[in-house]
Design an enzyme around this catalytic site. Structure first.
Site, PDB file in Angstrom:
ATOM      1  N   ASP A   1       0.790  -1.322  -0.073  1.00 50.70           N
ATOM      2  CA  ASP A   1       0.075  -0.061  -0.109  1.00 50.70           C
ATOM      3  C   ASP A   1       0.992   1.426   0.103  1.00 50.70           C
ATOM      4  OD1 ASP A   1      -2.387   1.571   0.042  1.00 50.70           O
ATOM      5  OD2 ASP A   1      -2.828   0.974   2.134  1.00 50.70           O
TER       6      ASP A   1
ATOM      7  N   ASN B   1     -10.090  -3.000  -7.432  1.00 51.26           N
ATOM      8  CA  ASN B   1      -9.262  -1.729  -8.062  1.00 51.26           C
ATOM      9  C   ASN B   1      -9.744  -1.515  -9.403  1.00 51.26           C
ATOM     10  OD1 ASN B   1      -6.173  -2.948  -6.821  1.00 51.26           O
ATOM     11  ND2 ASN B   1      -7.669  -1.432  -5.990  1.00 51.26           N
TER      12      ASN B   1
END
Length: 240
Positions: free
Chosen positions: A17, A65
């Site tokens: 991340d 995503n």
């Protein structure tokens, strides 16, 4: 802590991340962060292998995503293609087995073919094991597993009495891969984000504020030091 005193986990999973936020802080587009993040992956794999870790699973692209801006998604898909070529070369040189987990049927045909060749040509390799989660979501994985189980049940391949944790696990994308001992998430977020929820049942979690593009061997060692310091009560943790 001396490296010789570390308890090395067999399998480390990573939520990579912070690529976009790291790039934004540098005044760059989010895609710049993703490119840098992709470069970090192989360095960390080499470090993990050198430290004695046998498996690493990285969260590259989630089922959620797809909702990101079109340009970002297109860039990520181009990066996957380039990275799969890099993985292939590294695997050939270093006896590394590479597996892709997730619903790859939604990917472009050329990516699917690259994945097929990569997995097939590294299937018999016995060194470091890299799993890349692409178009992966744990809920999606479990639903796909249940549908396959139902088909096998209807076909008489399994019975109700056959269904236990081991049976269910054999239908998951991670069948024959040990569950993660340690899960690392970078960039300060404190959640699983639909990642390996079944497999992380007994994992230790380590969260760091360091964004993935800045994650390195020293940061990996810090995570293993934290893992070493914890009192592991294994219960049903799957070990090799």
């Amino acid at each position: 802590m001396d490296l010789s005193q570390l308890k090395i986990p067999t399998h480390v999973s990573v939520i990579m991340d912070g690529n976009g936020r790291w790039a934004k802080k540098k005044g760059k587009p989010r895609t710049f962060g993703h490119k840098r993040g992709a470069e970090v992956v192989m360095d960390i794999c080499r470090d993990a292998d050198d430290l004695g870790i046998r498996y690493m699973t990285i969260y590259a692209f989630s089922t959620e995503n797809w909702s990101r801006p079109d340009l970002e998604v297109k860039t990520l898909m181009l990066l996957f293609g380039k990275y799969l070529k890099i993985c292939y070369d590294e695997a050939m040189k270093n006896n590394m087995r590479v597996r892709i987990i997730g619903n790859t049927s939604a990917l472009a045909p050329d990516l699917q073919e690259m994945i097929r060749v990569l997995e097939e040509d590294t299937r018999m390799f016995t060194g470091f094991n890299l799993q890349i989660a692409i178009n992966y979501g744990s809920r999606d994985e479990m639903l796909r597993a249940m549908k396959r189980m139902m088909r096998d049940y209807k076909d008489g391949k399994i019975s109700e009495d056959d269904v236990d944790e081991a049976c269910f696990g054999s239908y998951l994308d991670t069948a024959d891969i040990p569950d993660p001992d340690l899960m690392i998430r970078t960039s300060g977020e404190l959640r699983l984000s639909n990642y390996l929820m079944w497999q992380h049942a007994y994992s230790e979690f380590y969260f760091t504020d360091t964004p993935w593009p800045e994650f390195n061997r020293a940061e990996l060692v810090k995570a293993i030091e934290a893992y070493t310091a914890r009192d592991r009560r294994y219960g049903k943790v799957k070990e090799l």
